[in-house]
Enzyme design. Structure first.
Site, PDB file in Angstrom:
ATOM      1  N   LYS A  13       0.743  -0.800   0.002  1.00 22.47           N
ATOM      2  CA  LYS A  13      -0.138  -0.352  -0.047  1.00 22.47           C
ATOM      3  C   LYS A  13       1.421   1.619   0.042  1.00 22.47           C
ATOM      4  O   LYS A  13       0.665   2.540  -0.666  1.00 22.47           O
ATOM      5  CB  LYS A  13      -0.771  -0.004   1.385  1.00 22.47           C
ATOM      6  CG  LYS A  13      -1.458  -1.472   1.458  1.00 22.47           C
ATOM      7  CD  LYS A  13      -2.943  -0.851   2.482  1.00 22.47           C
ATOM      8  CE  LYS A  13      -2.609  -1.396   4.152  1.00 22.47           C
ATOM      9  NZ  LYS A  13      -1.619  -2.511   4.472  1.00 22.47           N
ATOM     10  N   ARG A  88      -9.279   0.917   9.930  1.00 23.95           N
ATOM     11  CA  ARG A  88      -8.599  -0.091   9.569  1.00 23.95           C
ATOM     12  C   ARG A  88      -9.611  -1.304  10.928  1.00 23.95           C
ATOM     13  O   ARG A  88      -9.700  -2.593  10.768  1.00 23.95           O
ATOM     14  CB  ARG A  88      -7.068  -0.512  11.071  1.00 23.95           C
ATOM     15  CG  ARG A  88      -5.864  -0.854  10.104  1.00 23.95           C
ATOM     16  CD  ARG A  88      -5.081  -0.648  11.486  1.00 23.95           C
ATOM     17  NE  ARG A  88      -3.550  -1.714  10.650  1.00 23.95           N
ATOM     18  CZ  ARG A  88      -2.900  -0.778   9.857  1.00 23.95           C
ATOM     19  NH1 ARG A  88      -3.184   0.401   9.216  1.00 23.95           N
ATOM     20  NH2 ARG A  88      -1.517  -1.334  10.028  1.00 23.95           N
ATOM     21  N   ARG A 124      12.014  -6.633   3.765  1.00 20.19           N
ATOM     22  CA  ARG A 124      11.614  -4.796   4.117  1.00 20.19           C
ATOM     23  C   ARG A 124      12.825  -4.235   4.887  1.00 20.19           C
ATOM     24  O   ARG A 124      12.784  -4.261   6.114  1.00 20.19           O
ATOM     25  CB  ARG A 124      10.202  -4.401   4.697  1.00 20.19           C
ATOM     26  CG  ARG A 124       9.749  -2.600   4.199  1.00 20.19           C
ATOM     27  CD  ARG A 124       8.327  -3.011   4.827  1.00 20.19           C
ATOM     28  NE  ARG A 124       7.369  -3.169   5.372  1.00 20.19           N
ATOM     29  CZ  ARG A 124       6.793  -2.916   6.037  1.00 20.19           C
ATOM     30  NH1 ARG A 124       5.302  -2.574   4.957  1.00 20.19           N
ATOM     31  NH2 ARG A 124       5.432  -2.407   7.739  1.00 20.19           N
ATOM     32  N   ARG A 157      11.496  -1.921  10.483  1.00 21.76           N
ATOM     33  CA  ARG A 157      10.534  -1.682  11.338  1.00 21.76           C
ATOM     34  C   ARG A 157      10.528  -2.829  12.785  1.00 21.76           C
ATOM     35  O   ARG A 157      10.755  -3.715  12.696  1.00 21.76           O
ATOM     36  CB  ARG A 157       9.053  -1.462  10.514  1.00 21.76           C
ATOM     37  CG  ARG A 157       9.494  -0.172   9.985  1.00 21.76           C
ATOM     38  CD  ARG A 157       7.682  -0.270   9.255  1.00 21.76           C
ATOM     39  NE  ARG A 157       6.885  -0.559   9.761  1.00 21.76           N
ATOM     40  CZ  ARG A 157       5.822  -0.864   9.356  1.00 21.76           C
ATOM     41  NH1 ARG A 157       5.074  -0.424   8.589  1.00 21.76           N
ATOM     42  NH2 ARG A 157       4.743  -1.233   9.970  1.00 21.76           N
ATOM     43  N   ARG A 168       0.245  -9.286  13.523  1.00 23.80           N
ATOM     44  CA  ARG A 168      -0.225  -8.159  12.967  1.00 23.80           C
ATOM     45  C   ARG A 168      -1.277  -9.013  10.900  1.00 23.80           C
ATOM     46  O   ARG A 168      -2.781  -8.564  10.924  1.00 23.80           O
ATOM     47  CB  ARG A 168       0.641  -7.485  11.869  1.00 23.80           C
ATOM     48  CG  ARG A 168       1.030  -6.593  12.714  1.00 23.80           C
ATOM     49  CD  ARG A 168       2.873  -6.092  12.469  1.00 23.80           C
ATOM     50  NE  ARG A 168       2.631  -5.414  10.853  1.00 23.80           N
ATOM     51  CZ  ARG A 168       3.576  -5.259  10.327  1.00 23.80           C
ATOM     52  NH1 ARG A 168       4.657  -5.648  10.745  1.00 23.80           N
ATOM     53  NH2 ARG A 168       3.770  -4.410   8.896  1.00 23.80           N
TER      54      ARG A 168
HETATM   55  P1  ADP Z   1       0.978  -2.554   7.910  1.00 27.00           P
HETATM   56  O1  ADP Z   1      -0.025  -2.013   7.182  1.00 27.00           O
HETATM   57  O2  ADP Z   1       2.484  -2.738   7.478  1.00 27.00           O
HETATM   58  O3  ADP Z   1       0.877  -3.657   9.054  1.00 27.00           O
HETATM   59  P2  ADP Z   1       1.236   0.530   9.264  1.00 27.00           P
HETATM   60  O4  ADP Z   1       2.501   1.226   8.940  1.00 27.00           O
HETATM   61  O5  ADP Z   1       0.090   0.682   8.467  1.00 27.00           O
HETATM   62  O6  ADP Z   1       2.000  -1.476   8.934  1.00 27.00           O
HETATM   63  O7  ADP Z   1       0.897   0.594  10.523  1.00 27.00           O
HETATM   64  C1  ADP Z   1       1.483  -0.431  11.015  1.00 27.00           C
HETATM   65  C2  ADP Z   1       0.889  -0.460  13.302  1.00 27.00           C
HETATM   66  O8  ADP Z   1       0.582   1.166  13.485  1.00 27.00           O
HETATM   67  C3  ADP Z   1      -0.246  -1.002  13.375  1.00 27.00           C
HETATM   68  O9  ADP Z   1       0.410  -2.544  13.357  1.00 27.00           O
HETATM   69  C4  ADP Z   1      -0.778  -0.422  13.956  1.00 27.00           C
HETATM   70  O10 ADP Z   1       0.045  -0.945  15.668  1.00 27.00           O
HETATM   71  C5  ADP Z   1      -0.707   0.761  14.425  1.00 27.00           C
HETATM   72  N1  ADP Z   1      -1.459   1.732  13.402  1.00 27.00           N
HETATM   73  C6  ADP Z   1      -1.830   1.868  12.014  1.00 27.00           C
HETATM   74  N2  ADP Z   1      -2.926   2.476  11.642  1.00 27.00           N
HETATM   75  C7  ADP Z   1      -3.208   1.948  12.240  1.00 27.00           C
HETATM   76  C8  ADP Z   1      -5.349   2.019  12.636  1.00 27.00           C
HETATM   77  N3  ADP Z   1      -6.134   3.085  11.165  1.00 27.00           N
HETATM   78  N4  ADP Z   1      -5.964   1.586  13.332  1.00 27.00           N
HETATM   79  C9  ADP Z   1      -5.163   1.140  14.069  1.00 27.00           C
HETATM   80  N5  ADP Z   1      -3.251   0.902  14.583  1.00 27.00           N
HETATM   81  C10 ADP Z   1      -2.660   1.579  13.235  1.00 27.00           C
END
Ligand code: ADP
Ligand code: ZN
Length: 211
Positions: A13, A88, A124, A157, A168
């Site tokens: 994404k 999410r 990554r 990360r 996740r």
């Molecule tokens: P990825 O999609 O690769 O898991 P992101 O960078 O989008 O990574 O998110 C990393 C972390 O940040 C998630 O695992 C969560 O803990 C938190 N996070 C990000 N966006 C949200 C959201 N919209 N609601 C709740 N937690 C979030």
């Protein structure tokens, strides 16, 4: 143009959002990036989010919804934006609909198998300075451990460790995937194939968005 990128962690994404942002001249709002910045700077938000992010759990809805609400009223969002990593949960999707004066254009669901995700995420690397994304096998930086664009340091990360990745993925299937039905019922859902090379998907998205 207001679009949402939905999909499991590691679906690409962020990579696609960077391409579409540039082509459309609109910002990408990545809640994951906002949280990582806050964590790096040690702000109140960062401290609150840290425990959740490191375990691969979701940060509570009210916290995230507050962040997005504040971000969407900034002047650079007037022409539109890409939401990456938000919503999410179904509650976040509902909150987003409530905050928008006019509806979203499209929610793109990035479809990719769990087995492919694990390989992608363990390799990554992300630039700590500008957020550019690399992969040790599929897309290494020409400058080794430094970012090609800004010479920043490439880091793994904290949540890209195997056990956290599993969590996740699980959280995605349980809490985020139901959003697909939410957008399907509203005629907004477009599923795209996110396996394989990012170039192919980029072409498809640009075409679908008329860019
Ligand atoms: P990825 O999609 O690769 O898991 P992101 O960078 O989008 O990574 O998110 C990393 C972390 O940040 C998630 O695992 C969560 O803990 C938190 N996070 C990000 N966006 C949200 C959201 N919209 N609601 C709740 N937690 C979030
Ligand atoms: Zn960089």
């Amino acid at each position: 143009m207001k679009v949402v990128f939905l999909g499991p962690p590691g679906a690409g994404k962020g990579t696609q959002a960077a391409i579409i942002s540039k082509a459309a001249g609109i910002p990408t709002i990545s809640t994951g990036m906002i949280l990582r910045d806050a964590m790096a700077q040690g702000t109140v938000l960062g401290k609150e989010a840290e425990g959740y992010v490191k375990k691969g759990e979701l940060v509570p809805d009210d916290v995230i919804i507050g962040i997005v609400k504040e971000r969407l009223i900034q002047p650079d969002c007037e022409k539109g934006y890409i939401l990456d990593g938000f919503p999410r949960t179904v509650a976040q999707a509902q909150a987003l609909d409530d905050m928008l004066p006019d509806a979203l254009d499209t929610a793109f669901s990035f479809e990719v198998a769990d087995s492919e995700i694990m390989a992608r995420l363990t390799g990554r690397r992300e630039c700590g300075a500008c957020g550019a994304i690399y992969h040790i096998k599929n897309g290494p930086s020409a400058k080794g451990s430094a970012c090609e664009k800004c010479d920043g340091e490439l880091i793994q990360r904290a949540d890209d460790k195997e056990e956290t990745i599993r969590n996740r993925m699980d959280v995605y299937h349980r809490q985020t995937e139901p959003i697909k039905d939410y957008y399907k019922q509203r005629g907004k859902l477009v599923c795209v194939d996110a396996s394989g090379e990012p170039e192919r998907l980029a072409k498809e998205l640009l075409k679908r968005l008329g860019l």
